[in-house]
Design a protein around this motif. Sequence first.
Motif, PDB file in Angstrom:
ATOM      1  N   ALA A   1       0.838  -1.208   0.000  1.00 51.05           N
ATOM      2  CA  ALA A   1       0.000   0.000   0.000  1.00 51.05           C
ATOM      3  C   ALA A   1       0.870   1.254   0.000  1.00 51.05           C
ATOM      4  N   GLU A   2       1.933   1.222   0.780  1.00 57.02           N
ATOM      5  CA  GLU A   2       2.846   2.371   0.831  1.00 57.02           C
ATOM      6  C   GLU A   2       3.527   2.584  -0.531  1.00 57.02           C
ATOM      7  N   ALA A   3       3.901   1.470  -1.178  1.00 57.65           N
ATOM      8  CA  ALA A   3       4.538   1.569  -2.501  1.00 57.65           C
ATOM      9  C   ALA A   3       3.568   2.193  -3.512  1.00 57.65           C
ATOM     10  N   LEU A   4       2.298   1.794  -3.448  1.00 60.88           N
ATOM     11  CA  LEU A   4       1.294   2.374  -4.348  1.00 60.88           C
ATOM     12  C   LEU A   4       1.145   3.872  -4.090  1.00 60.88           C
ATOM     13  N   HIS A   5       1.178   4.223  -2.827  1.00 55.85           N
ATOM     14  CA  HIS A   5       1.089   5.644  -2.457  1.00 55.85           C
ATOM     15  C   HIS A   5       2.252   6.423  -3.069  1.00 55.85           C
ATOM     16  N   ARG A   6       3.459   5.873  -2.932  1.00 57.25           N
ATOM     17  CA  ARG A   6       4.645   6.559  -3.459  1.00 57.25           C
ATOM     18  C   ARG A   6       4.642   6.607  -4.988  1.00 57.25           C
ATOM     19  N   ALA A   7       4.008   5.598  -5.603  1.00 53.41           N
ATOM     20  CA  ALA A   7       3.949   5.581  -7.072  1.00 53.41           C
ATOM     21  C   ALA A   7       2.889   6.540  -7.598  1.00 53.41           C
ATOM     22  N   GLY A   8       2.123   7.137  -6.694  1.00 56.78           N
ATOM     23  CA  GLY A   8       1.151   8.155  -7.091  1.00 56.78           C
ATOM     24  C   GLY A   8      -0.262   7.660  -7.264  1.00 56.78           C
ATOM     25  N   ALA A   9      -0.558   6.439  -6.856  1.00 57.41           N
ATOM     26  CA  ALA A   9      -1.917   5.908  -7.021  1.00 57.41           C
ATOM     27  C   ALA A   9      -2.891   6.635  -6.098  1.00 57.41           C
ATOM     28  N   SER A  10      -4.054   6.936  -6.638  1.00 55.71           N
ATOM     29  CA  SER A  10      -5.123   7.514  -5.806  1.00 55.71           C
ATOM     30  C   SER A  10      -6.050   6.384  -5.387  1.00 55.71           C
ATOM     31  N   PRO A  11      -6.908   6.628  -4.396  1.00 56.26           N
ATOM     32  CA  PRO A  11      -7.803   5.551  -3.934  1.00 56.26           C
ATOM     33  C   PRO A  11      -8.796   5.078  -4.987  1.00 56.26           C
ATOM     34  N   THR A  12      -8.940   5.839  -6.083  1.00 57.17           N
ATOM     35  CA  THR A  12      -9.914   5.435  -7.103  1.00 57.17           C
ATOM     36  C   THR A  12      -9.277   4.885  -8.379  1.00 57.17           C
ATOM     37  N   ASP A  13      -7.959   4.987  -8.504  1.00 57.39           N
ATOM     38  CA  ASP A  13      -7.304   4.447  -9.701  1.00 57.39           C
ATOM     39  C   ASP A  13      -7.373   2.921  -9.693  1.00 57.39           C
ATOM     40  N   PRO A  14      -7.636   2.309 -10.853  1.00 61.43           N
ATOM     41  CA  PRO A  14      -7.681   0.848 -10.886  1.00 61.43           C
ATOM     42  C   PRO A  14      -6.311   0.202 -10.642  1.00 61.43           C
ATOM     43  N   VAL A  15      -6.320  -0.815  -9.806  1.00 58.45           N
ATOM     44  CA  VAL A  15      -5.069  -1.501  -9.435  1.00 58.45           C
ATOM     45  C   VAL A  15      -5.206  -2.999  -9.718  1.00 58.45           C
TER      46      VAL A  15
ATOM     47  N   GLY B   1     -11.667  -1.145   3.242  1.00 60.32           N
ATOM     48  CA  GLY B   1     -10.921   0.107   3.305  1.00 60.32           C
ATOM     49  C   GLY B   1      -9.590  -0.029   4.029  1.00 60.32           C
ATOM     50  N   ALA B   2      -9.325  -1.217   4.601  1.00 55.36           N
ATOM     51  CA  ALA B   2      -8.059  -1.422   5.304  1.00 55.36           C
ATOM     52  C   ALA B   2      -6.882  -1.332   4.339  1.00 55.36           C
ATOM     53  N   PHE B   3      -7.086  -1.804   3.108  1.00 55.86           N
ATOM     54  CA  PHE B   3      -6.105  -1.599   2.037  1.00 55.86           C
ATOM     55  C   PHE B   3      -6.709  -0.517   1.157  1.00 55.86           C
ATOM     56  N   GLY B   4      -6.167   0.671   1.265  1.00 53.13           N
ATOM     57  CA  GLY B   4      -6.868   1.855   0.738  1.00 53.13           C
ATOM     58  C   GLY B   4      -6.763   2.099  -0.747  1.00 53.13           C
ATOM     59  N   TYR B   5      -6.726   1.059  -1.551  1.00 55.89           N
ATOM     60  CA  TYR B   5      -6.646   1.242  -2.999  1.00 55.89           C
ATOM     61  C   TYR B   5      -7.708   0.416  -3.705  1.00 55.89           C
ATOM     62  N   HIS B   6      -8.015   0.843  -4.939  1.00 54.95           N
ATOM     63  CA  HIS B   6      -9.121   0.267  -5.685  1.00 54.95           C
ATOM     64  C   HIS B   6      -8.639  -0.962  -6.473  1.00 54.95           C
ATOM     65  N   VAL B   7      -8.552  -2.085  -5.763  1.00 54.44           N
ATOM     66  CA  VAL B   7      -8.102  -3.317  -6.413  1.00 54.44           C
ATOM     67  C   VAL B   7      -9.255  -3.856  -7.259  1.00 54.44           C
ATOM     68  N   THR B   8      -9.025  -3.894  -8.570  1.00 50.24           N
ATOM     69  CA  THR B   8     -10.074  -4.407  -9.464  1.00 50.24           C
ATOM     70  C   THR B   8      -9.737  -5.806  -9.977  1.00 50.24           C
ATOM     71  N   HIS B   9      -8.426  -6.106 -10.039  1.00 56.72           N
ATOM     72  CA  HIS B   9      -8.001  -7.397 -10.589  1.00 56.72           C
ATOM     73  C   HIS B   9      -6.860  -7.996  -9.774  1.00 56.72           C
ATOM     74  N   VAL B  10      -6.903  -9.310  -9.677  1.00 56.56           N
ATOM     75  CA  VAL B  10      -5.816 -10.063  -9.042  1.00 56.56           C
ATOM     76  C   VAL B  10      -5.454 -11.201  -9.996  1.00 56.56           C
ATOM     77  N   MET B  11      -4.163 -11.422 -10.147  1.00 57.20           N
ATOM     78  CA  MET B  11      -3.703 -12.569 -10.946  1.00 57.20           C
ATOM     79  C   MET B  11      -2.659 -13.293 -10.105  1.00 57.20           C
ATOM     80  N   THR B  12      -2.867 -14.583  -9.896  1.00 56.90           N
ATOM     81  CA  THR B  12      -1.934 -15.326  -9.048  1.00 56.90           C
ATOM     82  C   THR B  12      -1.303 -16.478  -9.823  1.00 56.90           C
TER      83      THR B  12
END
Lengths: 149, 454
Positions: B300-314, B336-347
């Motif tokens: 989450a901190e890395a996303l913050h530093r990369a400039g992601a907003s809470p509404t950008d797709p991740v 909301g504990a992970f404050g980013y808009h996760v739309t997709h996961v690939m594992t």
Amino acid sequence: MRRVNRADRPPRILAAGVAALVILAGAVGCSHDKTKAGSDPKAMNVIAAQIQTNLAQRPGVVQAKVVYQDSLDTPGNAAIAIGVQPGTDLGPIVDNALQLIWQSPLNPLRYIQIDVGYDQSTQPGISRNVDPVKDRAELDQKYGPHPTR
Amino acid sequence: VSSNDLHVTGGVGGTDAYYEDIATLAHGSDNLALSLARISAECHAMLADPDLLASAVLDPAGAATFETTLLGALDGPNGLTALAAGFRQRAIRLRAVAASYQAVDAAQAHAIDTVRWAAGYAFAETMPGSLLLLAGGGTLLAGYTALGGKVDYQRLLTDHPGIVDNVVGAGPGLLSGLPGPFVSDVMGASHLVGMFYPDGRPSVTSLGVDTVANSMKIPPTGFGDLMAGLNYRNGQATEGNDQIDVRVLTHPDGTRSYIVDIPGTKVWDTPGTFNPNLNDLGTNVHVLGGDMTAREQAIAEALHRAGASPTDPVMLIGHSQGGMVAAQAAHDSASGAFGYHVTHVMTAGSPIAHADVPSNVQVLALENSHDIIPHLDAAGNVDRPNVTTVTFDNQLGTIGANHATGTSYLPAAQSLDASTDPSVTAYRNSAGAFLTGGAGTSVQAQVYQLTRLP
């Protein structure tokens, strides 16, 4: 028959601990391929550092990084990332990197990743992944046999 | 691996989606029954209409014929009332069918879990006899190998990964059979073991922009490109250097989307001691227990530093532990504990069966059927419309090679690009913010080093 209270069975904790250690040791033991010689991490890191220094001294190379690791998630993996000056011919650098890895005593060698790109540029470079098991005959023919110590 | 060798379960073409279709059909039947009943009631009212009754004086025979005909159309064997009742019954039957399918599935899964739990409990209850039996078996095997016999344990396990499900599934019962707390499932057992792995606090160091690898500077167009980025990062991340990258995609209209590459476990540490590596066994245990980990907070901190907003797709892409953390982050994004808009996961090769991923997050899980790591949660992935699992068959002979991104998962992801399976196609179509085709989109990959602080 006397029913023993759970709390009166401290040896079971010990036994469980032993069982857990056996299972853990088995799992960890299974997770590393130690069938091949030369999986001493320190020795492998030294070899990787030597290859890195060699590549960094090539004309046109701005940065070179060679990472070797042998773990469950990344078994026998050699990753080479090289940044070069614009205009540098990438093909010979990729070939040289592959040759150095193949002729080195890095073991076990299960996967080779070579990425060579123009430093600080969006211009595409070359990304080549080599499977030494599948491509062994070709690699042997081109660079000679891979040393297994 | 060719696209024909890929077996797809879940997703929009999966069983649960089929159950949802049945439920939708039942809902439709209900609505139709309601409409027909309403029309029938209105027509019944018409029979008692004062104007109709008044006109009967003028033409008694005609009025009687009309009333008889309308009553037949309403209440006859094939009348509206019967039709409404029929649709209502059909809705009930459809719901019953869907519910019974789901109940049978749940009961089967529960029965398997119970048998495994009981086996573990019995092992604990019959100690030290059971332990001696185990040791006896081990001694026999040791004797066999000492006499020149060969047992390829890796081959045995990778040919029969169900063994791992059974051993892990017995764990909670084993723990419960010992003095101490009672645990009913794998998550509970992991949570308990996690108490011996201090998770600490995250620390994130920016390592700058990666301009070397193609996967870090060319917009991805398919699953192969996505996995190539993860494979590259997995080669760079090591024990003592937990690296992730955030690929920032800037589209022609100025909007941004973010792809995070999360490599797997590099450190297999024993419990009870502090470990500064976030990519360690402790994180595995915590995330298997459903905990929000320090590694997730670091992402989450890395996303913050990369400039992601809470509404950008991740999109979060993870190998092994990386996929587990990705799925947990997707779960935590809902609260909301992970404050980013996760739309997709690939594992890739991740045990994520217990991760309760929200229905608005699309998950694509790749699993080599000869990789034992996805079995460490002792359960198969749930079959849900938003969770697609792609299984492929690539036996390379060792646990590591079957699990590795380079030898196992990258070729599978490249093959998946040719798949026309409905679930895979739906996932691909939904991931337009990340699979841009490169038209006018630029990529910049920010690299971060993650560490654990006490």
